[in-house]
Design a protein around this motif. Structure first.
Motif, PDB file in Angstrom:
ATOM      1  N   ASP A  65       0.809  -1.203   0.000  1.00 26.69           N
ATOM      2  CA  ASP A  65       0.000   0.000   0.000  1.00 26.69           C
ATOM      3  C   ASP A  65       0.845   1.257   0.000  1.00 26.69           C
ATOM      4  N   HIS A  66       2.117   1.143   0.353  1.00 27.05           N
ATOM      5  CA  HIS A  66       2.997   2.303   0.400  1.00 27.05           C
ATOM      6  C   HIS A  66       3.373   2.756  -0.999  1.00 27.05           C
ATOM      7  N   ILE A  67       3.486   4.047  -1.173  1.00 29.85           N
ATOM      8  CA  ILE A  67       3.951   4.637  -2.426  1.00 29.85           C
ATOM      9  C   ILE A  67       5.342   5.193  -2.177  1.00 29.85           C
ATOM     10  N   LYS A  68       6.261   4.930  -3.095  1.00 30.92           N
ATOM     11  CA  LYS A  68       7.606   5.468  -2.941  1.00 30.92           C
ATOM     12  C   LYS A  68       7.581   6.956  -3.230  1.00 30.92           C
ATOM     13  N   ILE A  69       7.876   7.758  -2.201  1.00 30.21           N
ATOM     14  CA  ILE A  69       7.825   9.202  -2.322  1.00 30.21           C
ATOM     15  C   ILE A  69       9.239   9.760  -2.311  1.00 30.21           C
ATOM     16  N   PRO A  70       9.617  10.601  -3.297  1.00 34.47           N
ATOM     17  CA  PRO A  70      10.944  11.222  -3.282  1.00 34.47           C
ATOM     18  C   PRO A  70      11.165  12.006  -1.993  1.00 34.47           C
ATOM     19  N   ALA A  71      12.410  12.024  -1.535  1.00 34.17           N
ATOM     20  CA  ALA A  71      12.731  12.670  -0.267  1.00 34.17           C
ATOM     21  C   ALA A  71      12.340  14.142  -0.251  1.00 34.17           C
ATOM     22  N   GLU A  72      12.522  14.834  -1.399  1.00 33.62           N
ATOM     23  CA  GLU A  72      12.215  16.260  -1.417  1.00 33.62           C
ATOM     24  C   GLU A  72      10.718  16.516  -1.254  1.00 33.62           C
ATOM     25  N   ILE A  73       9.882  15.595  -1.759  1.00 36.94           N
ATOM     26  CA  ILE A  73       8.435  15.759  -1.594  1.00 36.94           C
ATOM     27  C   ILE A  73       8.040  15.519  -0.144  1.00 36.94           C
ATOM     28  N   ASP A  74       8.696  14.561   0.497  1.00 39.43           N
ATOM     29  CA  ASP A  74       8.462  14.322   1.919  1.00 39.43           C
ATOM     30  C   ASP A  74       8.816  15.575   2.715  1.00 39.43           C
ATOM     31  N   THR A  75       9.892  16.240   2.320  1.00 43.84           N
ATOM     32  CA  THR A  75      10.308  17.483   2.971  1.00 43.84           C
ATOM     33  C   THR A  75       9.270  18.576   2.769  1.00 43.84           C
ATOM     34  N   ILE A  76       8.762  18.702   1.539  1.00 41.30           N
ATOM     35  CA  ILE A  76       7.757  19.723   1.245  1.00 41.30           C
ATOM     36  C   ILE A  76       6.499  19.488   2.085  1.00 41.30           C
ATOM     37  N   TYR A  77       6.072  18.228   2.190  1.00 38.55           N
ATOM     38  CA  TYR A  77       4.886  17.919   3.002  1.00 38.55           C
ATOM     39  C   TYR A  77       5.093  18.383   4.448  1.00 38.55           C
ATOM     40  N   SER A  78       6.238  18.042   5.019  1.00 38.09           N
ATOM     41  CA  SER A  78       6.529  18.430   6.410  1.00 38.09           C
ATOM     42  C   SER A  78       6.539  19.948   6.564  1.00 38.09           C
ATOM     43  N   GLU A  79       7.091  20.638   5.556  1.00 34.92           N
ATOM     44  CA  GLU A  79       7.137  22.104   5.591  1.00 34.92           C
ATOM     45  C   GLU A  79       5.720  22.689   5.566  1.00 34.92           C
ATOM     46  N   LEU A  80       4.882  22.166   4.666  1.00 34.89           N
ATOM     47  CA  LEU A  80       3.513  22.677   4.558  1.00 34.89           C
ATOM     48  C   LEU A  80       2.740  22.468   5.853  1.00 34.89           C
ATOM     49  N   LEU A  81       2.926  21.318   6.450  1.00 35.96           N
ATOM     50  CA  LEU A  81       2.180  20.973   7.663  1.00 35.96           C
ATOM     51  C   LEU A  81       2.489  21.928   8.811  1.00 35.96           C
ATOM     52  N   THR A  82       3.686  22.497   8.816  1.00 31.63           N
ATOM     53  CA  THR A  82       4.102  23.363   9.934  1.00 31.63           C
ATOM     54  C   THR A  82       4.070  24.848   9.595  1.00 31.63           C
ATOM     55  N   THR A  83       3.592  25.208   8.399  1.00 34.25           N
ATOM     56  CA  THR A  83       3.551  26.627   8.048  1.00 34.25           C
ATOM     57  C   THR A  83       2.437  27.346   8.803  1.00 34.25           C
ATOM     58  N   ASP A  84       2.657  28.635   9.038  1.00 37.89           N
ATOM     59  CA  ASP A  84       1.630  29.462   9.672  1.00 37.89           C
ATOM     60  C   ASP A  84       0.389  29.547   8.785  1.00 37.89           C
ATOM     61  N   LEU A  85       0.609  29.585   7.465  1.00 42.68           N
ATOM     62  CA  LEU A  85      -0.517  29.677   6.535  1.00 42.68           C
ATOM     63  C   LEU A  85      -1.497  28.537   6.747  1.00 42.68           C
ATOM     64  N   ARG A 107      -6.497  26.459   8.777  1.00 39.74           N
ATOM     65  CA  ARG A 107      -7.205  25.295   9.336  1.00 39.74           C
ATOM     66  C   ARG A 107      -8.050  25.714  10.538  1.00 39.74           C
ATOM     67  N   THR A 108      -7.454  26.491  11.439  1.00 37.79           N
ATOM     68  CA  THR A 108      -8.188  26.916  12.629  1.00 37.79           C
ATOM     69  C   THR A 108      -9.438  27.696  12.255  1.00 37.79           C
ATOM     70  N   ALA A 109      -9.286  28.629  11.320  1.00 35.42           N
ATOM     71  CA  ALA A 109     -10.430  29.442  10.910  1.00 35.42           C
ATOM     72  C   ALA A 109     -11.496  28.594  10.222  1.00 35.42           C
ATOM     73  N   PHE A 110     -11.078  27.718   9.328  1.00 32.71           N
ATOM     74  CA  PHE A 110     -12.017  26.877   8.578  1.00 32.71           C
ATOM     75  C   PHE A 110     -12.808  25.973   9.516  1.00 32.71           C
ATOM     76  N   GLU A 111     -12.134  25.353  10.455  1.00 38.73           N
ATOM     77  CA  GLU A 111     -12.814  24.430  11.368  1.00 38.73           C
ATOM     78  C   GLU A 111     -13.773  25.169  12.295  1.00 38.73           C
ATOM     79  N   GLN A 112     -13.374  26.363  12.727  1.00 38.07           N
ATOM     80  CA  GLN A 112     -14.251  27.127  13.618  1.00 38.07           C
ATOM     81  C   GLN A 112     -15.508  27.596  12.891  1.00 38.07           C
ATOM     82  N   VAL A 113     -15.357  28.009  11.646  1.00 34.77           N
ATOM     83  CA  VAL A 113     -16.497  28.547  10.895  1.00 34.77           C
ATOM     84  C   VAL A 113     -17.432  27.441  10.415  1.00 34.77           C
TER      85      VAL A 113
END
Length: 304
Positions: A5-25, A30-36
């Protein structure tokens, strides 16, 4: 879930995912969307099974939260998300699980492919009615009081109209475009460095050769993941990072043994080795001699 079931993901894409998850944006939106909306919004890894547990289990739906703790739905939510990802193309894809809980997966697309998914929903809509047999099936696998609680939580869940849900997805579609732009910018920052990662790492190693050097420190300095650095370094030099460090420490030690009359243990620590035994092993591996033998040989050559 299986390894298949695993998909081989390039390391740089894994890095981008981690970066997006921790961005202020993402955090602020997310907080605003869930509250509204009262919905749940999660950022799913492009390899669904690699999504952090706290992210994959993120759910504001009390019914689903309870069901996830039962054998009936223990892995079903992940399997449902995985199924959505396989059926998705360039656009969002919406489907309902056996309990008629509606979920939507929206891809975050970049020039290198999908780097993440926005997962929304996990809500009831007025488009479908639940199959009565579903509760009959799950109630057989639960104590009577648990089965009653599950039905009560399902009945208490807010039901969204088709138009309400569609409007929420429109907002998420616009946000997905913002995240895609952000991800492309992150990729642009990473890729120019990818060709210079090895040179950058080599310089750092030589500057810190006498100090303790960890892979985490090297990866942080190069702004890449550990695995990506290791892969690029081995591809470029034919050596692992550790092999490269130890070889150059041994070369420095050879120079010092030839030019200075100090104890071998002092040379060991001065060249960055953490113990005399580690120094002796590495020195013998790359020279075929012990430091003592090498020192004696070079002194003999100088006096002859």
């Amino acid at each position: 879930m299986t390894k298949a079931d695993h998909i081989k993901i390039p390391a740089e894409i894994d890095t981008i995912y981690s970066e997006l998850l921790t961005t202020d944006l993402f955090s602020i939106y997310r907080t605003a969307f869930e509250q509204v909306t009262g919905q749940t919004l999660a950022l799913i890894h492009p390899d669904i099974i690699s999504t952090p547990k706290e992210e994959s289990l993120r759910c504001k739906n009390d019914f689903c939260s309870m069901m996830l703790n039962t054998d009936t739905c223990k892995n079903r939510c992940t399997e449902h998300t995985l199924d959505l990802s396989k059926r998705i193309d360039q656009q969002a894809f919406t489907a309902s699980c056996d309990a008629n809980i509606t979920t939507t997966l929206i891809p975050i697309q970049t020039k290198t492919g999908t780097v993440a998914y926005l997962r929304s929903g996990q809500v009831r809509t007025d488009e479908k009615e639940i199959d009565p047999d579903f509760f009959l099936k799950i109630s057989k696998a639960m104590p009577p009081h648990v089965g009653r609680d599950v039905i009560m939580l399902f009945d208490a869940a807010r039901v969204y109209t088709k138009d309400e849900y569609k409007s929420q997805l429109t907002l998420l579609g616009a946000f997905a475009l913002q995240l895609s732009d952000l991800a492309n910018n992150l990729i642009t920052k990473i890729h120019p460095k990818s060709g210079n990662i090895v040179d950058l790492t080599k310089r750092f190693i030589h500057e810190k050769l006498s100090e303790k050097i960890s892979l985490d420190t090297l990866a942080e300095n190069a702004k890449v993941t550990n695995s990506y650095l290791c892969k690029q370094f081995k591809k470029s030099t034919g050596l692992t990072v550790v092999e490269y460090i130890n070889r150059h420490r041994v070369e420095l030690a050879k120079e010092l043994l030839s030019s200075r009359n100090v104890r071998i243990i002092e040379i060991a620590y001065e060249t960055g080795f953490q113990s005399l035994s580690q120094f002796n092993r590495s020195f013998h591996r790359y020279t075929g001699q012990s430091p003592t033998e090498y020192k004696a040989q070079t002194r003999a050559e100088l006096t002859s």
